[in-house]
Design a protein around this motif. Structure first.
Motif, PDB file in Angstrom:
ATOM      1  N   UNK A 273       0.832  -1.210   0.000  1.00  0.00           N
ATOM      2  CA  UNK A 273       0.000   0.000   0.000  1.00  0.00           C
ATOM      3  C   UNK A 273       0.860   1.250   0.000  1.00  0.00           C
ATOM      4  N   UNK A 274       1.960   1.233   0.761  1.00  0.00           N
ATOM      5  CA  UNK A 274       2.848   2.379   0.816  1.00  0.00           C
ATOM      6  C   UNK A 274       3.585   2.633  -0.488  1.00  0.00           C
ATOM      7  N   UNK A 275       3.692   1.594  -1.326  1.00  0.00           N
ATOM      8  CA  UNK A 275       4.405   1.726  -2.592  1.00  0.00           C
ATOM      9  C   UNK A 275       3.539   2.366  -3.682  1.00  0.00           C
ATOM     10  N   UNK A 276       2.222   2.320  -3.507  1.00  0.00           N
ATOM     11  CA  UNK A 276       1.304   2.790  -4.554  1.00  0.00           C
ATOM     12  C   UNK A 276       1.540   4.252  -4.939  1.00  0.00           C
ATOM     13  N   UNK A 277       1.740   5.191  -3.990  1.00  0.00           N
ATOM     14  CA  UNK A 277       1.963   6.594  -4.415  1.00  0.00           C
ATOM     15  C   UNK A 277       3.133   6.776  -5.372  1.00  0.00           C
ATOM     16  N   UNK A 278       4.149   5.921  -5.272  1.00  0.00           N
ATOM     17  CA  UNK A 278       5.286   6.054  -6.188  1.00  0.00           C
ATOM     18  C   UNK A 278       4.914   5.656  -7.617  1.00  0.00           C
ATOM     19  N   UNK A 279       3.781   4.982  -7.781  1.00  0.00           N
ATOM     20  CA  UNK A 279       3.307   4.581  -9.103  1.00  0.00           C
ATOM     21  C   UNK A 279       2.367   5.606  -9.724  1.00  0.00           C
ATOM     22  N   UNK A 280       2.055   6.663  -8.986  1.00  0.00           N
ATOM     23  CA  UNK A 280       1.127   7.675  -9.517  1.00  0.00           C
ATOM     24  C   UNK A 280       1.647   8.313 -10.806  1.00  0.00           C
ATOM     25  N   UNK A 281       2.977   8.367 -10.969  1.00  0.00           N
ATOM     26  CA  UNK A 281       3.550   8.946 -12.181  1.00  0.00           C
ATOM     27  C   UNK A 281       3.108   8.167 -13.424  1.00  0.00           C
ATOM     28  N   UNK A 282       2.814   6.879 -13.248  1.00  0.00           N
ATOM     29  CA  UNK A 282       2.289   6.062 -14.334  1.00  0.00           C
ATOM     30  C   UNK A 282       0.760   6.067 -14.353  1.00  0.00           C
ATOM     31  N   UNK A 283       0.153   6.044 -13.175  1.00  0.00           N
ATOM     32  CA  UNK A 283      -1.277   5.810 -13.062  1.00  0.00           C
ATOM     33  C   UNK A 283      -2.128   7.023 -13.418  1.00  0.00           C
ATOM     34  N   UNK A 284      -1.755   8.201 -12.908  1.00  0.00           N
ATOM     35  CA  UNK A 284      -2.619   9.372 -13.081  1.00  0.00           C
ATOM     36  C   UNK A 284      -2.780   9.778 -14.549  1.00  0.00           C
ATOM     37  N   UNK A 285      -1.698   9.880 -15.344  1.00  0.00           N
ATOM     38  CA  UNK A 285      -1.915  10.216 -16.761  1.00  0.00           C
ATOM     39  C   UNK A 285      -2.790   9.190 -17.477  1.00  0.00           C
ATOM     40  N   UNK A 286      -2.616   7.893 -17.138  1.00  0.00           N
ATOM     41  CA  UNK A 286      -3.414   6.855 -17.794  1.00  0.00           C
ATOM     42  C   UNK A 286      -4.880   6.948 -17.385  1.00  0.00           C
ATOM     43  N   UNK A 287      -5.138   7.261 -16.125  1.00  0.00           N
ATOM     44  CA  UNK A 287      -6.519   7.458 -15.664  1.00  0.00           C
ATOM     45  C   UNK A 287      -7.179   8.585 -16.459  1.00  0.00           C
ATOM     46  N   UNK A 288      -6.466   9.690 -16.633  1.00  0.00           N
ATOM     47  CA  UNK A 288      -7.033  10.847 -17.328  1.00  0.00           C
ATOM     48  C   UNK A 288      -7.294  10.547 -18.803  1.00  0.00           C
ATOM     49  N   UNK A 289      -6.359   9.855 -19.456  1.00  0.00           N
ATOM     50  CA  UNK A 289      -6.554   9.501 -20.867  1.00  0.00           C
ATOM     51  C   UNK A 289      -7.854   8.714 -21.034  1.00  0.00           C
ATOM     52  N   UNK A 290      -8.055   7.721 -20.156  1.00  0.00           N
ATOM     53  CA  UNK A 290      -9.244   6.870 -20.286  1.00  0.00           C
ATOM     54  C   UNK A 290     -10.513   7.572 -19.824  1.00  0.00           C
ATOM     55  N   UNK A 291     -10.413   8.445 -18.847  1.00  0.00           N
ATOM     56  CA  UNK A 291     -11.575   9.221 -18.428  1.00  0.00           C
ATOM     57  C   UNK A 291     -12.108  10.057 -19.590  1.00  0.00           C
ATOM     58  N   UNK A 292     -11.214  10.777 -20.255  1.00  0.00           N
ATOM     59  CA  UNK A 292     -11.651  11.659 -21.332  1.00  0.00           C
ATOM     60  C   UNK A 292     -12.167  10.884 -22.540  1.00  0.00           C
ATOM     61  N   UNK A 293     -11.452   9.820 -22.917  1.00  0.00           N
ATOM     62  CA  UNK A 293     -11.861   9.133 -24.150  1.00  0.00           C
ATOM     63  C   UNK A 293     -13.146   8.334 -23.958  1.00  0.00           C
ATOM     64  N   UNK A 294     -13.353   7.751 -22.789  1.00  0.00           N
ATOM     65  CA  UNK A 294     -14.586   6.983 -22.612  1.00  0.00           C
ATOM     66  C   UNK A 294     -15.782   7.874 -22.301  1.00  0.00           C
ATOM     67  N   UNK A 295     -15.517   9.069 -21.810  1.00  0.00           N
ATOM     68  CA  UNK A 295     -16.610  10.033 -21.720  1.00  0.00           C
ATOM     69  C   UNK A 295     -17.116  10.361 -23.124  1.00  0.00           C
ATOM     70  N   UNK A 296     -16.186  10.475 -24.074  1.00  0.00           N
ATOM     71  CA  UNK A 296     -16.575  10.691 -25.466  1.00  0.00           C
ATOM     72  C   UNK A 296     -17.326   9.473 -26.008  1.00  0.00           C
ATOM     73  N   UNK A 297     -16.722   8.300 -25.842  1.00  0.00           N
ATOM     74  CA  UNK A 297     -17.252   7.091 -26.478  1.00  0.00           C
ATOM     75  C   UNK A 297     -18.640   6.720 -25.989  1.00  0.00           C
TER      76      UNK A 297
END
Length: 442
Positions: A273-297
Motif C-alpha cells: 500500500x505504501x508503494x502505490x503513491x510512487x506509481x502515480x507517475x504512471x497511473x494518473x496520466x493513464x486514468x485521465x486519458x481513459x476518463x476523457x476518451x470513454x466520456x466521449x465514447x
C-alpha cells in the motif's frame, strides 16, 4: 517526445548480449492472442451497447432510427414517417436512448475494477485465474444470448467484465517473468480485440444475424484463449522457491539486503500500500486519458448523429466504435517503432478531443461525418498510445523485484478512468438529450 534514455540504451544492450531464444515466438504469439481474447468480450459488449439498450426498451425511437417522429411541413403537424421518405425533414426532439450507453459501460467496467483491486493483493495463481477468465467469458456470451429479462442481460455484461479485469491483472503480472517484448504483443492483441471485436459484431449483425445469435458465434473466443494459454505459451514457475533455486543454479543469487531500499521486494500489505503513491507517475496520466476518451465514447458518440445519410443512427454508432478501435490497435502495436515517455501529453490532447465532442453533441456544427471519423481515429490513437507506453515504460524502469505487483496495481488505472467516465456520462447524456433540437436535425 520519443525517448533516448539510458534505460532504453541499457535494455537494447542487454537484448544484444542475451543468448537467442528460439522459442520466444511462442510467448509473443500467445500473448498477442491472449490480449485479443481477453478484451474481445469487453469490446463486443460496448459495441452492442446501443442494441442491448433496445432489448431493455430504453429507446425513444424506432428500430435503428429508421422510423422516427418527424415534422411534416406539408401537413403542418407531427407524423410518423420513415427516414427515407422525402417528406421527412425534422425531429421533434433529439433521437436519444432514455438510458445512456454509459450504463452499459459501468456494467462492463465496475466488476473489472473490483476484481483488479482484489487480485493485486493475492498470489499469482495463474492456472486458477485463467480458468476463471475462460469460464466467465463463456458465461457472459451465453447469458446475453439467451436473456429473457433485463437483469440477465446485465449479468452477462458483468460476467464478461469480471473475465476481462481478472485476465488483465493476471496476464500483465505474469508478463514480468517473460521477455519485455510480450508487453508490446499483449498490447497489440488488446488493440486487435478492439478492431476484430467491433468489426465482427458490426459485420455479423449487418449480414442479418440477430445480436443474440451473434453472441453465440463468439463462444469460439474463450476456447481460443484456453488453447493459447495452456498449449502455446511456455509457462514459468512463479513460486518463490523456484525463483531462488534458478538464481542459485546460475550463481546469480541476489542478496536483497545489498540493494537500495526502493528496489527490494515488497513483503507485506503495508509495504504494498505504501508503494502505490510512487506509481502515480504512471497511473494518473493513464486514468485521465481513459476518463476523457470513454466520456466521449459512451456519453457523446450516440448523440453525434447525421440524419439523411446511408447509415442509420445505430449503424453510425457501431462504425464510430470500429474506427476508435482501429486507432487503438495502430497505436498499441507501434511501441517497438516509437514510444513516448510523457503520457500526460496524450491526456491533454484527449481532453481537447472531449471538449470538441461535447460541443458537437450539443450544437451538431460539423458539416460532414467524415470529419468525425478522422477525429475518432485520432482519439483511438491517443488512447492506445497512453496504454502501451505506460506499461512498456514500467517494464524498463520499475525494479524487477517490484515489477509484478506494480504491473498489477497499475492495471486498475484504465478501469478507474473508464468507471469515472461512465458515472459522468449518464447525467451529461441526459442533460444534452433535454436540450432544444439542433439545426442539423431541423
Amino acid at each position: 517526445m520519443a525517448t533516448t534514455s539510458t534505460e532504453d540504451e541499457r535494455s537494447l544492450r542487454e537484448d544484444r548480449e542475451a543468448p537467442r531464444d528460439r522459442g520466444l515466438w511462442r510467448d509473443l504469439v500467445a500473448y498477442w492472442i491472449l490480449g485479443l481474447c481477453n478484451n474481445y468480450g469487453y469490446v463486443v459488449m460496448l459495441t452492442a451497447a446501443h442494441d442491448i439498450l433496445k432489448e431493455l426498451g430504453g429507446g425513444d425511437h424506432g428500430d435503428d432510427g429508421k422510423s422516427m417522429m418527424m415534422l411534416d411541413p406539408l401537413a403542418g403537424n407531427s407524423t410518423l414517417l420513415r427516414s427515407g421518405d422525402p417528406a421527412a425533414f425534422a425531429y421533434e426532439k433529439r433521437p436519444c436512448n432514455k438510458l445512456s450507453t454509459g450504463a452499459i459501460l459501468l456494467a462492463d467496467i465496475l466488476p473489472a475494477l473490483s476484481i483488479k483491486l482484489v487480485a493485486s493483493f493475492l498470489p499469482l495463481w495463474k492456472h486458477v485465474r485463467v480458468a476463471g477468465c475462460v469460464s466467465l467469458a463463456a458465461a457472459g456470451f451465453l447469458l446475453v444470448a439467451f436473456a429473457t429479462s433485463d437483469w440477465v442481460l446485465f449479468l452477462g455484461v458483468i460476467c464478461t467484465s469480471f473475465s476481462s479485469g481478472l485476465g488483465e491483472a493476471t496476464f500483465l503480472a505474469y508478463a514480468s517473468y517473460f521477455n519485455k517484448n510480450v508487453i508490446s504483443t499483449w498490447s497489440s492483441g488488446t488493440g486487435g480485440a478492439g478492431v476484430i471485436g467491433s468489426l465482427s459484431y458490426t459485420g455479423l449483425t449487418a449480414a442479418g444475424l440477430s445480436p443474440k445469435a451473434t453472441m453465440l458465434v463468439m463462444l469460439v473466443v474463450p476456447a481460443l484463449e484456453a488453447c493459447s494459454f495452456w498449449v502455446l505459451l511456455r509457462h514459468k514457475d512463479t513460486s518463490k522457491d523456484a525463483l531462488e533455486e534458478t538464481a542459485d543454479s546460475a550463481k546469480q543469487a541476489i542478496d536483497y539486503s545489498t540493494l537500495p531500499e526502493d528496489e527490494r521486494p515488497l513483503e507485506n500489505w503495508r509495504q504494498k500500500l505504501g508503494y502505490i503513491p510512487s506509481l502515480f507517475i504512471f497511473m494518473i496520466p493513464l486514468i485521465l486519458v481513459y476518463l476523457f476518451e470513454y466520456f466521449i465514447n459512451q456519453g457523446m458518440f450516440e448523440l453525434v448523429y447525421f440524419p439523411g445519410i446511408s447509415l442509420s443512427q445505430s449503424e453510425q454508432y457501431r462504425w464510430y466504435q470500429v474506427l476508435y478501435q482501429v486507432g487503438v490497435f495502430i497505436s498499441r502495436s507501434s511501441v517497438n517503432i516509437v514510444h513516448f515517455r510523457h503520457v500526460w501529453v496524450m491526456a491533454l490532447l484527449q481532453f481537447i478531443n472531449m471538449v470538441f465532442f461535447i460541443f458537437e453533441a450539443i450544437y451538431m456544427f460539423t458539416p460532414s461525418i467524415w470529419i468525425i471519423f478522422v477525429l475518432i481515429l485520432w482519439e483511438g490513437l491517443l488512447g492506445g498510445g497512453g496504454y502501451v507506453n505506460t506499461f512498456y515504460r514500467m517494464q524498463i524502469e520499475v525494479p524487477e523485484a517490484r515489477r509484478e505487483y506494480a504491473m498489477m496495481i497499475t492495471s486498475i488505472s484504465d478501469s478507474v478512468g473508464i468507471a469515472l467516465a461512465g458515472i459522468a456520462s449518464i447525467p451529461s447524456h441526459n442533460a444534452i438529450c433535454d436540450l432544444p433540437v439542433p439545426a442539423r436535425l431541423q
